[in-house]
Scaffold this active site. Structure first.
Site, PDB file in Angstrom:
ATOM      1  N   GLY A 289       5.552  -2.927   9.766  1.00 25.53           N
ATOM      2  CA  GLY A 289       5.781  -2.401   8.424  1.00 25.53           C
ATOM      3  C   GLY A 289       4.851  -3.049   7.423  1.00 25.53           C
ATOM      4  O   GLY A 289       3.671  -2.699   7.304  1.00 25.53           O
ATOM      5  N   GLY A 290       5.338  -4.043   6.711  1.00 21.27           N
ATOM      6  CA  GLY A 290       4.598  -4.694   5.630  1.00 21.27           C
ATOM      7  C   GLY A 290       3.157  -5.042   5.970  1.00 21.27           C
ATOM      8  O   GLY A 290       2.231  -4.744   5.205  1.00 21.27           O
TER       9      GLY A 290
ATOM     10  N   ASN B 177       3.820   1.521  10.376  1.00 17.48           N
ATOM     11  CA  ASN B 177       4.858   2.264   9.658  1.00 17.48           C
ATOM     12  C   ASN B 177       4.716   1.949   8.171  1.00 17.48           C
ATOM     13  O   ASN B 177       5.170   0.911   7.711  1.00 17.48           O
ATOM     14  CB  ASN B 177       6.241   1.842  10.187  1.00 17.48           C
ATOM     15  CG  ASN B 177       7.371   2.464   9.402  1.00 17.48           C
ATOM     16  OD1 ASN B 177       7.179   3.419   8.656  1.00 17.48           O
ATOM     17  ND2 ASN B 177       8.567   1.921   9.560  1.00 17.48           N
ATOM     18  N   TRP B 178       4.096   2.863   7.457  1.00 20.37           N
ATOM     19  CA  TRP B 178       3.808   2.602   6.035  1.00 20.37           C
ATOM     20  C   TRP B 178       5.042   2.751   5.145  1.00 20.37           C
ATOM     21  O   TRP B 178       4.995   2.415   3.970  1.00 20.37           O
ATOM     22  CB  TRP B 178       2.697   3.535   5.543  1.00 20.37           C
ATOM     23  CG  TRP B 178       1.342   3.183   6.080  1.00 20.37           C
ATOM     24  CD1 TRP B 178       1.015   2.051   6.776  1.00 20.37           C
ATOM     25  CD2 TRP B 178       0.132   3.945   5.949  1.00 20.37           C
ATOM     26  NE1 TRP B 178      -0.325   2.069   7.083  1.00 20.37           N
ATOM     27  CE2 TRP B 178      -0.891   3.220   6.583  1.00 20.37           C
ATOM     28  CE3 TRP B 178      -0.179   5.173   5.352  1.00 20.37           C
ATOM     29  CZ2 TRP B 178      -2.204   3.684   6.645  1.00 20.37           C
ATOM     30  CZ3 TRP B 178      -1.482   5.629   5.421  1.00 20.37           C
ATOM     31  CH2 TRP B 178      -2.484   4.890   6.057  1.00 20.37           C
ATOM     32  N   LYS B 179       6.099   3.317   5.664  1.00 12.92           N
ATOM     33  CA  LYS B 179       7.319   3.543   4.865  1.00 12.92           C
ATOM     34  C   LYS B 179       6.954   4.307   3.584  1.00 12.92           C
ATOM     35  O   LYS B 179       6.048   5.142   3.617  1.00 12.92           O
ATOM     36  CB  LYS B 179       8.015   2.208   4.567  1.00 12.92           C
ATOM     37  CG  LYS B 179       8.223   1.389   5.852  1.00 12.92           C
ATOM     38  CD  LYS B 179       9.111   0.191   5.684  1.00 12.92           C
ATOM     39  CE  LYS B 179       9.255  -0.521   7.017  1.00 12.92           C
ATOM     40  NZ  LYS B 179      10.189  -1.626   6.973  1.00 12.92           N
TER      41      LYS B 179
ATOM     42  N   HIS C 181      15.142   4.806  12.443  1.00 14.40           N
ATOM     43  CA  HIS C 181      14.771   3.521  11.835  1.00 14.40           C
ATOM     44  C   HIS C 181      15.987   2.942  11.112  1.00 14.40           C
ATOM     45  O   HIS C 181      16.779   3.685  10.535  1.00 14.40           O
ATOM     46  CB  HIS C 181      13.613   3.722  10.863  1.00 14.40           C
ATOM     47  CG  HIS C 181      13.031   2.427  10.396  1.00 14.40           C
ATOM     48  ND1 HIS C 181      13.619   1.688   9.402  1.00 14.40           N
ATOM     49  CD2 HIS C 181      11.959   1.722  10.823  1.00 14.40           C
ATOM     50  CE1 HIS C 181      12.907   0.577   9.226  1.00 14.40           C
ATOM     51  NE2 HIS C 181      11.896   0.578  10.068  1.00 14.40           N
TER      52      HIS C 181
ATOM     53  N   GLU D 209      14.151  -3.272  16.903  1.00 16.04           N
ATOM     54  CA  GLU D 209      13.942  -3.853  15.580  1.00 16.04           C
ATOM     55  C   GLU D 209      15.225  -4.511  15.103  1.00 16.04           C
ATOM     56  O   GLU D 209      16.100  -3.839  14.521  1.00 16.04           O
ATOM     57  CB  GLU D 209      13.528  -2.756  14.588  1.00 16.04           C
ATOM     58  CG  GLU D 209      12.232  -2.069  14.960  1.00 16.04           C
ATOM     59  CD  GLU D 209      11.533  -1.509  13.725  1.00 16.04           C
ATOM     60  OE1 GLU D 209      10.372  -1.879  13.517  1.00 16.04           O
ATOM     61  OE2 GLU D 209      12.144  -0.747  12.970  1.00 16.04           O
TER      62      GLU D 209
ATOM     63  N   GLY E 202      11.259  -6.788   7.298  1.00 11.73           N
ATOM     64  CA  GLY E 202      10.874  -7.016   5.910  1.00 11.73           C
ATOM     65  C   GLY E 202      11.376  -8.332   5.340  1.00 11.73           C
ATOM     66  O   GLY E 202      11.344  -8.543   4.132  1.00 11.73           O
TER      67      GLY E 202
ATOM     68  N   SER F 120       8.782  -8.027  10.911  1.00  4.74           N
ATOM     69  CA  SER F 120       7.906  -9.102  10.418  1.00  4.74           C
ATOM     70  C   SER F 120       6.794  -9.488  11.395  1.00  4.74           C
ATOM     71  O   SER F 120       6.452 -10.656  11.518  1.00  4.74           O
ATOM     72  CB  SER F 120       8.737 -10.321  10.017  1.00  4.74           C
ATOM     73  OG  SER F 120       9.646  -9.972   8.974  1.00  4.74           O
TER      74      SER F 120
ATOM     75  N   GLU G 248      16.342   1.581   8.350  1.00  5.73           N
ATOM     76  CA  GLU G 248      16.453   1.986   6.939  1.00  5.73           C
ATOM     77  C   GLU G 248      17.059   3.382   6.829  1.00  5.73           C
ATOM     78  O   GLU G 248      17.825   3.676   5.914  1.00  5.73           O
ATOM     79  CB  GLU G 248      15.071   1.919   6.262  1.00  5.73           C
ATOM     80  CG  GLU G 248      14.664   0.475   5.997  1.00  5.73           C
ATOM     81  CD  GLU G 248      13.172   0.209   6.080  1.00  5.73           C
ATOM     82  OE1 GLU G 248      12.372   1.162   5.971  1.00  5.73           O
ATOM     83  OE2 GLU G 248      12.798  -0.965   6.271  1.00  5.73           O
TER      84      GLU G 248
HETATM   85  P1  PGA Z   1       8.290  -5.121   8.733  1.00  5.89           P
HETATM   86  O1  PGA Z   1       8.914  -3.696   9.086  1.00  5.89           O
HETATM   87  O2  PGA Z   1       7.094  -5.318   9.629  1.00  5.89           O
HETATM   88  O3  PGA Z   1       7.903  -5.041   7.289  1.00  5.89           O
HETATM   89  O4  PGA Z   1       9.338  -6.153   9.009  1.00  5.89           O
HETATM   90  C1  PGA Z   1       8.992  -3.255  10.409  1.00  5.89           C
HETATM   91  C2  PGA Z   1       9.638  -1.902  10.448  1.00  5.89           C
HETATM   92  O5  PGA Z   1      10.572  -1.657   9.674  1.00  5.89           O
HETATM   93  O6  PGA Z   1       9.232  -1.020  11.240  1.00  5.89           O
END
Ligand code: PGA
Length: 256
Positions: A235-236, A9-11, A96, A168, A174, A214, A98
């Site tokens: 994500g990250g 997930n590149w956001k 998600h 999640e 993050g 994470s 976010e």
């Molecule tokens: P993260 O994000 O790996 O940076 O914690 C995961 C996500 O939001 O899907």
């Protein structure tokens, strides 16, 4: 056995050029590994280019980060399921945290989005998870059950089997603070049990549940080896092609 699914997930990261260079390295690092399903989820602007580049790559699928539930019309800034499908998008993230916190997404809108996705033969990745305050107040199960019932209302067992769920915990996204494998397993076993009551035990057994929050190369194995963790939404750590390939490979080793 459920095939594990690892998604990047590149956001709001990666220009088209950055996406191209990511894929050059990632596809090379991945080789012909296909024991886990791999999905790359770029921002909308890079979907077409990533889709083109994946034409000859059988072991990496394309996902999108969001969609609107209407088929077309006056919805400035939104993208429909058909628009994604035309680019050979196979998965779409809905709900998600976010989107829920920053853009007002609710279980009701997540439900409409998941419906629109499935109707267009896109597989929704439905995200759920508790905040730290909810965990501290011992409300994890209550929150997860409410999100599942709201987000998944009205779907048949067959439809649910097409979906992927992503657990999640908001406090782990993050933050570098991963849920322990035991914490994630406990929550995900509960999610599976809830699916058995919403649908039936066979559906609960088939549906794949990712963990997200994470995930990194050095914690992937411990998390992915839990019985109810069927993959990761990363994500990250998915922005680095070598690091992401390592997460995929660590997961693939567990499939033997
Ligand atoms: P993260 O994000 O790996 O940076 O914690 C995961 C996500 O939001 O899907």
């Amino acid at each position: 056995m459920r095939k594990k699914i690892i998604a990047a997930n590149w956001k709001m990261n990666m220009t088209v050029n950055e996406a191209k260079s990511f894929l050059d390295t990632f596809v090379r690092e991945l080789g012909d590994e296909s024991r886990a399903e791999v999905v790359v989820i770029p921002p909308f602007t890079a979907l077409a280019e990533v889709s083109n580049r994946l034409t000859d790559v059988q072991n990496v699928k394309l996902g999108a980060q969001n969609l609107h539930w209407e088929k077309s019309g006056a919805f400035t800034g939104e993208v429909s399921a058909a628009m994604l499908r035309e680019l050979f998008v196979r998965y779409v993230v809905v709900g998600h945290s976010e989107r829920r916190t920053l853009f007002g997404e609710t279980d009701a809108t997540v439900n409409k989005k998941a419906r629109a996705a499935l109707d267009a033969t896109l597989k929704p990745i439905v995200c759920i998870g508790e905040t730290l305050a909810q965990r501290d107040a011992n409300q994890v199960e209550q929150v997860l059950e409410m999100q599942l019932k709201g987000s998944l209302a009205g779907f048949s067992a067959e439809e649910l089997q097409q979906m992927v769920l992503a657990y999640e915990p908001v406090w782990a996204i993050g933050t570098g603070r991963t849920a322990s494998p035991e914490q994630a397993q406990e929550a995900q076993a509960f999610i599976r049990k809830t699916i058995a009551t919403i649908a039936d035990p066979a559906t609960a057994d088939k549906i794949r549940i990712q963990y997200g929050g994470s995930v990194k190369a050095d914690n992937a194995s411990a998390l992915m080896s839990q019985p109810d963790i069927d993959g990761a939404l990363v994500g990250g750590a998915s922005l680095d092609p070598r690091g992401f390939a390592e997460i995929v490979k660590a997961t693939c080793k567990l499939q033997d």
